[in-house]
Design an enzyme around this catalytic site. Structure first.
Site, short mmCIF file in Angstrom:
data_model
loop_
_atom_site.label_atom_id
_atom_site.label_comp_id
_atom_site.label_asym_id
_atom_site.label_seq_id
_atom_site.Cartn_x
_atom_site.Cartn_y
_atom_site.Cartn_z
N GLN A 46 -22.15 -5.59 -21.36
CA GLN A 46 -22.99 -5.75 -22.55
C GLN A 46 -22.46 -4.93 -23.72
O GLN A 46 -21.66 -4.01 -23.53
CB GLN A 46 -24.43 -5.33 -22.24
CG GLN A 46 -24.53 -3.93 -21.68
CD GLN A 46 -25.83 -3.69 -20.94
OE1 GLN A 46 -26.84 -4.35 -21.17
NE2 GLN A 46 -25.83 -2.72 -20.04
N HIS A 77 -42.06 5.19 -20.27
CA HIS A 77 -41.58 5.70 -18.98
C HIS A 77 -42.71 6.33 -18.16
O HIS A 77 -42.72 6.20 -16.92
CB HIS A 77 -40.43 6.68 -19.21
CG HIS A 77 -39.18 6.00 -19.67
ND1 HIS A 77 -38.71 6.09 -20.96
CD2 HIS A 77 -38.32 5.18 -19.01
CE1 HIS A 77 -37.61 5.37 -21.07
NE2 HIS A 77 -37.35 4.81 -19.92
N GLU A 101 -30.81 4.94 -18.87
CA GLU A 101 -31.03 6.09 -19.77
C GLU A 101 -31.28 7.37 -18.99
O GLU A 101 -30.99 8.46 -19.46
CB GLU A 101 -32.26 5.87 -20.68
CG GLU A 101 -32.31 4.59 -21.46
CD GLU A 101 -33.28 3.62 -20.83
OE1 GLU A 101 -34.13 3.09 -21.56
OE2 GLU A 101 -33.19 3.43 -19.60
N ASP A 121 -27.78 1.49 -10.97
CA ASP A 121 -27.63 0.81 -12.26
C ASP A 121 -26.26 0.16 -12.30
O ASP A 121 -25.26 0.76 -11.89
CB ASP A 121 -27.79 1.79 -13.41
CG ASP A 121 -27.96 1.08 -14.75
OD1 ASP A 121 -29.09 1.01 -15.25
OD2 ASP A 121 -26.95 0.57 -15.28
N ASP A 153 -24.78 -3.12 -8.19
CA ASP A 153 -25.84 -4.12 -8.26
C ASP A 153 -27.09 -3.62 -7.53
O ASP A 153 -27.00 -3.19 -6.38
CB ASP A 153 -25.35 -5.43 -7.64
CG ASP A 153 -26.41 -6.50 -7.64
OD1 ASP A 153 -27.01 -6.72 -6.57
OD2 ASP A 153 -26.67 -7.09 -8.70
N ALA A 154 -28.24 -3.67 -8.21
CA ALA A 154 -29.47 -3.13 -7.62
C ALA A 154 -29.88 -3.89 -6.37
O ALA A 154 -30.38 -3.28 -5.41
CB ALA A 154 -30.59 -3.16 -8.65
N ASP A 172 -36.74 -0.79 -13.37
CA ASP A 172 -36.68 -0.50 -14.80
C ASP A 172 -35.50 -1.29 -15.37
O ASP A 172 -34.47 -0.73 -15.73
CB ASP A 172 -36.51 1.00 -15.03
CG ASP A 172 -36.53 1.37 -16.51
OD1 ASP A 172 -36.93 0.53 -17.33
OD2 ASP A 172 -36.15 2.51 -16.82
N PRO A 181 -27.76 -9.80 -17.16
CA PRO A 181 -27.39 -9.44 -15.80
C PRO A 181 -28.56 -9.31 -14.82
O PRO A 181 -28.32 -9.11 -13.63
CB PRO A 181 -26.72 -8.07 -15.99
CG PRO A 181 -27.43 -7.48 -17.17
CD PRO A 181 -27.76 -8.64 -18.07
#
Length: 328
Positions: A46, A77, A101, A121, A153-154, A172, A181
């Site tokens: 990205q 959050h 983040e 992530d 990959d989660a 998240d 993605p």
């Protein structure tokens, strides 16, 4: 303002007085006055930007979409992480999908009962960029010995964990975008996998996109209905995040139907755990879970189910191209 050609990342220099325009939909844009561009680059997945703005401080932007802001990220959050963590009697192992983040990780680790937080992530460049340019998000959480960070990959990361091994799972993720993605992580296929990874009494929560009475039909109510195909009990809740200019949606799901999350006394648990939140408490919790009539009606009437074969998208990534424009 001078006219600008719609180019997502076309400007090469950004002087004081520039504006960033986020195209929300045809005929509707949100504009931020930019004081400074802190970072601009392209990862494998990205386009990534961090800009300091007048109204919200530093903004994290990916593919032209504002993800969070320095001034009110705590609202999002805390709303994402703590309803599930407080509702669980003793959360020890937590999984986070996404969250580059580091702010969701920060909130999870505030609970001293947590012995390990596995965070997966897909974009290591974003993680590293945030650690360097926006350290207020993670606030040292990446250096905590309880953190196990995996760049990947989660879905794969969660699949590699033992069944029944997590007390709380938090997704998240970016919104489900055509060309983005993350859309497969909002489907029945993924939720069935995820359900198996929850320990007895485990709780799952995901961000679910815009949830205003005008926009909740895009993905908030379909995500809620999709979760009901897998979990016996699902809650939708919302909170207004000023920089998102919208009520924002979350969905929480449990396998144990005896768990009642709508009337949680968060204050008592937070006091026992020695935690003081900027935003989240009992009153905020009950406000989140008290959905207005249009959203309740929407959820009750929702029939769409999100699958890998038939996904639903918030919008095309092309629709949200960011534009920099110099003030005339």
């Amino acid at each position: 303002m001078a006219d600008a050609e719609p180019s997502a990342y076309g400007a090469e220099t950004f002087a004081e007085g520039h504006w960033y325009h986020e195209l929300l939909e045809d005929g509707l844009a949100l504009s931020y006055r930019v004081e400074e561009v802190l970072y601009q680059g392209t990862s494998k997945f990205q386009e990534v930007e961090v800009v300091r703005t007048v109204p919200f401080g530093s903004l994290l932007i990916t593919d032209g979409l504002m993800q969070s802001s320095e001034h009110d990220e705590y609202v999002y959050h805390e709303s994402l992480a703590h309803p599930a963590l407080v509702a669980h009697a003793n959360p020890k192992r937590v999984f986070i999908g996404g969250g580059g983040e580091g702010a969701t990780l920060r909130e999870v680790l505030r609970h001293e009962s947590v012995e390990e937080c596995v965070m997966v992530d897909i974009d290591g460049d974003v993680v590293n960029m945030c650690r360097e340019h926006t350290p207020f998000y993670s606030a040292g959480a990446y250096g905590d010995k309880r953190t196990r960070l995996i760049i990947g990959d989660a879905k794969e990361g969660l699949a590699n964990e033992p069944d029944g091994s997590f007390d709380v799972i938090i997704m998240d993720l970016s919104d489900p975008l055509d060309g983005g993605p993350c859309y497969q992580l909002y489907t029945t296929d993924f939720y069935r996998l995820l359900s198996k990874k929850l320990a007895p009494g485990g709780i799952f929560v995901t961000q679910s996109g815009c949830a205003s009475v005008r926009d909740a039909h895009h993905v908030f109510s379909p995500i809620h209905h999709t979760l009901t195909q897998v979990f016996p009990k699902v809650y939708g809740y919302t909170m207004c995040v000023p920089s998102f200019t919208s009520e924002w949606g979350f969905n929480l799901a449990v396998n144990d139907t005896s768990i009642d999350l709508s009337g949680v006394d968060a204050d008592e648990t937070l006091k026992k755990r020695g935690l003081e939140m900027k935003f989240y408490d009992t009153v905020s919790h009950r406000r989140m879970f008290a959905l207005p009539k249009p959203l309740r009606t929407l959820i009750d009437n929702e029939k769409r189910v999100m699958t890998v074969e038939n996904p639903l998208f918030m919008c095309s990534t092309d629709t949200h191209a960011g534009i920099f424009d110099q003030e005339s």
